[in-house]
Design a protein around this motif. Sequence first.
Motif, PDB file in Angstrom:
ATOM      1  N   LEU A  82     -19.220 -24.745  11.454  1.00 24.09           N
ATOM      2  CA  LEU A  82     -20.431 -24.177  10.877  1.00 24.09           C
ATOM      3  C   LEU A  82     -20.765 -24.226  12.069  1.00 24.09           C
ATOM      4  CD1 LEU A  82     -21.703 -26.951   7.992  1.00 24.09           C
ATOM      5  CD2 LEU A  82     -20.548 -24.250   7.975  1.00 24.09           C
ATOM      6  N   ILE A  83     -21.140 -24.848  13.147  1.00 26.15           N
ATOM      7  CA  ILE A  83     -22.099 -24.446  14.286  1.00 26.15           C
ATOM      8  C   ILE A  83     -21.285 -23.677  15.197  1.00 26.15           C
ATOM      9  CG2 ILE A  83     -23.242 -25.799  16.366  1.00 26.15           C
ATOM     10  CD1 ILE A  83     -22.844 -28.659  15.648  1.00 26.15           C
ATOM     11  N   GLU A  84     -19.756 -24.107  15.697  1.00 26.51           N
ATOM     12  CA  GLU A  84     -19.333 -22.979  16.726  1.00 26.51           C
ATOM     13  C   GLU A  84     -19.002 -22.041  15.889  1.00 26.51           C
ATOM     14  OE1 GLU A  84     -19.258 -23.520  19.807  1.00 26.51           O
ATOM     15  OE2 GLU A  84     -20.943 -24.918  19.395  1.00 26.51           O
ATOM     16  N   HIS A  85     -18.120 -21.797  14.858  1.00 27.83           N
ATOM     17  CA  HIS A  85     -17.591 -20.505  13.881  1.00 27.83           C
ATOM     18  C   HIS A  85     -19.218 -19.851  13.379  1.00 27.83           C
ATOM     19  CE1 HIS A  85     -13.423 -22.246  14.224  1.00 27.83           C
ATOM     20  NE2 HIS A  85     -14.323 -22.366  15.921  1.00 27.83           N
ATOM     21  N   GLY A  86     -19.862 -20.628  12.713  1.00 31.19           N
ATOM     22  CA  GLY A  86     -21.133 -20.162  11.346  1.00 31.19           C
ATOM     23  C   GLY A  86     -22.027 -19.952  12.337  1.00 31.19           C
ATOM     24  N   GLY A  87     -22.435 -20.534  13.082  1.00 32.19           N
ATOM     25  CA  GLY A  87     -23.757 -20.049  13.790  1.00 32.19           C
ATOM     26  C   GLY A  87     -24.815 -20.564  13.311  1.00 32.19           C
ATOM     27  N   TRP A  88     -24.737 -22.075  12.616  1.00 30.66           N
ATOM     28  CA  TRP A  88     -25.733 -23.255  12.248  1.00 30.66           C
ATOM     29  C   TRP A  88     -26.309 -23.248  13.216  1.00 30.66           C
ATOM     30  CZ3 TRP A  88     -25.266 -24.741   6.804  1.00 30.66           C
ATOM     31  CH2 TRP A  88     -24.481 -23.793   5.687  1.00 30.66           C
ATOM     32  N   HIS A  89     -27.605 -23.751  13.073  1.00 32.57           N
ATOM     33  CA  HIS A  89     -28.542 -25.078  13.657  1.00 32.57           C
ATOM     34  C   HIS A  89     -27.680 -26.066  13.703  1.00 32.57           C
ATOM     35  CE1 HIS A  89     -31.700 -27.381  15.273  1.00 32.57           C
ATOM     36  NE2 HIS A  89     -31.650 -26.290  16.234  1.00 32.57           N
ATOM     37  N   PRO A 143     -14.765 -27.644  20.680  1.00 30.64           N
ATOM     38  CA  PRO A 143     -15.858 -28.024  20.981  1.00 30.64           C
ATOM     39  C   PRO A 143     -17.361 -27.730  20.433  1.00 30.64           C
ATOM     40  CG  PRO A 143     -14.403 -26.714  22.815  1.00 30.64           C
ATOM     41  CD  PRO A 143     -13.802 -26.351  22.120  1.00 30.64           C
ATOM     42  N   ILE A 144     -18.029 -28.552  20.570  1.00 26.86           N
ATOM     43  CA  ILE A 144     -19.426 -27.731  20.200  1.00 26.86           C
ATOM     44  C   ILE A 144     -19.582 -28.357  21.299  1.00 26.86           C
ATOM     45  CG2 ILE A 144     -21.390 -28.813  18.362  1.00 26.86           C
ATOM     46  CD1 ILE A 144     -19.091 -30.549  17.141  1.00 26.86           C
ATOM     47  N   ASN A 145     -20.802 -26.778  21.871  1.00 28.63           N
ATOM     48  CA  ASN A 145     -21.055 -26.670  22.815  1.00 28.63           C
ATOM     49  C   ASN A 145     -22.854 -26.561  22.653  1.00 28.63           C
ATOM     50  OD1 ASN A 145     -19.229 -26.570  24.023  1.00 28.63           O
ATOM     51  ND2 ASN A 145     -18.227 -25.277  23.463  1.00 28.63           N
ATOM     52  N   HIS A 146     -23.291 -26.360  21.477  1.00 26.93           N
ATOM     53  CA  HIS A 146     -25.092 -26.244  21.303  1.00 26.93           C
ATOM     54  C   HIS A 146     -26.047 -26.740  21.978  1.00 26.93           C
ATOM     55  CE1 HIS A 146     -28.356 -26.181  18.970  1.00 26.93           C
ATOM     56  NE2 HIS A 146     -27.696 -24.934  18.525  1.00 26.93           N
ATOM     57  N   PRO A 147     -27.128 -26.895  22.661  1.00 30.26           N
ATOM     58  CA  PRO A 147     -27.752 -27.225  23.560  1.00 30.26           C
ATOM     59  C   PRO A 147     -28.182 -28.436  22.954  1.00 30.26           C
ATOM     60  CG  PRO A 147     -28.692 -24.886  23.152  1.00 30.26           C
ATOM     61  CD  PRO A 147     -27.027 -24.992  22.597  1.00 30.26           C
ATOM     62  N   LEU A 148     -28.214 -28.478  21.207  1.00 29.17           N
ATOM     63  CA  LEU A 148     -29.215 -29.718  21.061  1.00 29.17           C
ATOM     64  C   LEU A 148     -28.253 -30.418  21.274  1.00 29.17           C
ATOM     65  CD1 LEU A 148     -31.503 -30.059  18.462  1.00 29.17           C
ATOM     66  CD2 LEU A 148     -29.576 -29.974  16.814  1.00 29.17           C
ATOM     67  N   TYR A 149     -26.717 -30.061  21.272  1.00 27.37           N
ATOM     68  CA  TYR A 149     -25.622 -31.906  21.526  1.00 27.37           C
ATOM     69  C   TYR A 149     -26.166 -32.545  22.687  1.00 27.37           C
ATOM     70  CZ  TYR A 149     -23.115 -32.009  17.208  1.00 27.37           C
ATOM     71  OH  TYR A 149     -22.639 -31.990  16.015  1.00 27.37           O
ATOM     72  N   GLY A 150     -26.635 -31.638  23.932  1.00 22.66           N
ATOM     73  CA  GLY A 150     -26.860 -32.418  25.154  1.00 22.66           C
ATOM     74  C   GLY A 150     -28.073 -32.790  25.198  1.00 22.66           C
ATOM     75  N   GLU A 151     -28.903 -32.642  24.585  1.00 23.60           N
ATOM     76  CA  GLU A 151     -30.391 -33.270  24.133  1.00 23.60           C
ATOM     77  C   GLU A 151     -30.398 -34.048  23.455  1.00 23.60           C
ATOM     78  OE1 GLU A 151     -33.049 -30.247  22.502  1.00 23.60           O
ATOM     79  OE2 GLU A 151     -32.453 -28.467  23.579  1.00 23.60           O
ATOM     80  N   LEU A 152     -29.678 -34.479  22.655  1.00 20.18           N
ATOM     81  CA  LEU A 152     -29.414 -35.751  21.563  1.00 20.18           C
ATOM     82  C   LEU A 152     -28.441 -36.474  22.417  1.00 20.18           C
ATOM     83  CD1 LEU A 152     -28.994 -34.010  17.995  1.00 20.18           C
ATOM     84  CD2 LEU A 152     -30.638 -35.299  18.688  1.00 20.18           C
ATOM     85  N   ASN A 153     -27.757 -36.154  23.143  1.00 21.87           N
ATOM     86  CA  ASN A 153     -27.229 -37.369  23.640  1.00 21.87           C
ATOM     87  C   ASN A 153     -28.126 -37.837  25.260  1.00 21.87           C
ATOM     88  OD1 ASN A 153     -24.514 -37.827  22.822  1.00 21.87           O
ATOM     89  ND2 ASN A 153     -23.866 -36.027  23.702  1.00 21.87           N
ATOM     90  N   ASP A 154     -28.783 -36.916  25.343  1.00 25.45           N
ATOM     91  CA  ASP A 154     -29.884 -36.932  26.111  1.00 25.45           C
ATOM     92  C   ASP A 154     -31.168 -38.432  26.155  1.00 25.45           C
ATOM     93  OD1 ASP A 154     -28.820 -36.142  28.749  1.00 25.45           O
ATOM     94  OD2 ASP A 154     -29.929 -34.700  28.493  1.00 25.45           O
ATOM     95  N   ILE A 155     -31.447 -38.478  24.520  1.00 27.68           N
ATOM     96  CA  ILE A 155     -32.348 -39.095  24.284  1.00 27.68           C
ATOM     97  C   ILE A 155     -31.688 -40.678  24.198  1.00 27.68           C
ATOM     98  CG2 ILE A 155     -33.400 -40.079  22.537  1.00 27.68           C
ATOM     99  CD1 ILE A 155     -32.945 -37.175  20.819  1.00 27.68           C
TER     100      ILE A 155
END
Lengths: 328, 515
Positions: A82-89, A143-155
């Motif tokens: 959904l995120i990588e191929h579908g472009g979902w948030h 692989p999931i490269n959405h920036p939100l993943y990085g942000e969530l992992n920093d919390i």
Amino acid sequence: MTSALQRFLPLIVTTAVLVVGFLLCAAQFPNFASWRVVGNLLTDNAFLGITAVGMTFVILSGGIDLSVGAVIGFTTVLLAVLIEHGGWHPLAAFAVALIAAGGFGAAMGGVIHVFQMPPFIVTLAGMFIARGLGFVLTTDSVPINHPLYGELNDIALRFGAGGKLSLPAMLMLGVVVAAVVLAHWTRFGANLYALGGNRQSAELMGVPVGRTTVAVYALSGLLAGLAGIVFSLYTGAGYSLAATGVELDTITAVVIGGTQLTGGYGYVVGTFVGVLIQGLIQTYITFDGTLSSWWTKIAIGVLLFVFILLQKGLLTVWAGRGGEPAEA
Amino acid sequence: MTASTAPPSSAPLLAIRGLSKAFLGVQALDGVDFTLRHGEIHALLGENGAGKSTLIKTLTGVYQRDGGTVALEGREIAPRGVEEAQRLHIGTVYQEVNLLPNLSVAENLFLGRQPMRWGLVDRGAMRRRARAILMPYGLSIDVTAPLGRFSVATQQIIAIARAVDMSAKVLILDEPTASLDAQEVAVLFKVMRTLRSRGIGIVFVTHFLDQVYEVCDRITVLRNGRLVGERRTAELPRLDLVAMMLGRELEAAAHRIDLGPAELDSRPPLASFKAFGKSRSVEPFDLDIRPGEVVALAGLLGSGRTETVRLVFGMDRADQGEATVDGRKVRLKGPRDAVRLGFGFCPEDRKKEGIVGELSVRENIILALQARQGWLKPIPRRRQEEIADRFIRLLDIRTPDAERPIQLLSGGNQQKALLARWLATEPRLLILDEPTRGIDVGAHAEIIRLIERLCADGMALLVVSSELEEIVAYSRRVVVLRDRRHVAELRGGEVSVERIVAAIASESKSGEVRQ
């Protein structure tokens, strides 16, 4: 007083094993007793802990859910696609994944109740279906490269020296606390224990058996979905073979935590401790560095065996003593 | 004494008219009427298969009726489930305690209606109210302990307390006294009378006729799914009641069987137990059982009767003493050993330890015989049918055919099928644990007659029973137990209800009567 002690004995023993194990590890490795290790222990086992909570409920109700590992795998793939191929948030993808996983569980619960099928078979079928659906979406590891993943992992909540409570760890602790409340301070929780104690009696006492059965598998599916989200955060990818065999790890955690496989007896907190014991063994082997990681499995196998014997022993001792004569 | 409370309205509390219900072609209820008034205790009586259970389950929404009407205070009702029946103020306590042993006492009392605060169960309030509810029943127990920790009697009272507390207008008690001792029955009756004075209508199902006459205002009798009649208790002599229930005149009081020649005593014992016992179960005892005699074990609930027979049959392993059969020392490591020695055992809890509900009557009857032959040598189907049919006829097991799942049969017929299972193996020693529990008068007499006939054929019987009159009627020797100890043995002419009661009640002292 003594009766309370008896009831909590499996839990106490499990907790004692965790504490003693931790102290032994700490004695052997100077760096072991640190907030950092504790924080990692929680983070690394977050997805397992979340799944195991759902499994505890299912087992308490007298059932079993073999599909959870496959649901985790499917969820990670669904998110990646959904995120990588579908472009979902990602947040939208999370919502869809949770609904799908919960709905999948509810459907299994419905089949179990309506057709009076053994949960073992129904969830075994569910396991194949979920695993297969993952492969249908994609056979690759995405692989999931959405920036939100990085942000969530920093919390993270930082504490002590090098210790941090990551988002997955917080989620797990939150789920455990919510589960304890659900188990002991809601009607749903009482109904679960009732169902696991004796289905027919529960029905005669007015427990909504069908609704409770569907709800408990829906909850297990939902938590497996949440675990899938955590797992994808943790690994940063979606892969249909992810979390293979996790259903067995969770069952192990539940049993080590003192819950009876036949249902009706046990505590969510025990499962949490069971998860930590498994994590502790894994951490020990990582620290040691020379041992094969399969020693984890052997150690857990031995531990599981010992705990089952212990439970059996305790039950026999109680039955022999019994507060009142039990002859009918 | 009788229903003196004025009914609040002209309509009876509960009016059932022309109720019908069939299962798989068997008409369980056929146009039955039943009327329950405010503030009365109404006995619902009948033999096994009379339709009592079906009537109750239709009332409580477990079954849906096929025909007829049910009106509660003039309003037609048709509960679709237990929950709905509870909302309509119909509370039920079943024959077997249907509470949950793994939940605490308080949780059992409040399951489904827990006191809530801020959306969560208020556990403190639940405990307090649980204690308050149990107070009038004289139960002062730890309400946080799991229910399974308490005796069946206590559990039964808790079940009643739950039903009553759910503000029942109609309280159905399905053989609530089956597991209670006299003192507990007295407590229960006191509660029932109090409830009656509050205008509650109680339907009381029991097999104890004494209790019917002690506490009931009215009696309705069913037979084979039909209404036989409704009478006021005061106007119905006991003999007439029994005749109504059986549909025939019963023979006069049970006769003492001939004690048999004294030479019986000189016969070598079939089975002999010396200082046989198990710690925490029952203290070591000596016991000889000779062919052709009935040895009864008498004692109060929990005195060690069941434990004794479990040891004899190898279900529990004795940790001391020795057993000899035909003069040879034997080891009883499990029921298989016992079966090989020619022992048979009909357990007390037939649901849990006896019948296999899903299997047919034929398969249940054949089970022990097949097990003894070994599973590699199956009994031919033809032979199985012969055996099953023979015992169905012999014991008058009421079933449309031998292929019906046994769980669809009534309790007494299940018990007879169990008996048939062991008789089919032609055992030399048959152990019966409460053979007449939960069985109606007619089947009672049949089973007693059967016991006598079996003995005459040279079989030895070891019987556990709480029915002292019964024991006296068929036993040659009675072993009395108290506090998990064999305290006395009565034989021949000594056997009488008074002597048994005296032995049970006698002072506890060491080195007691053992002849």
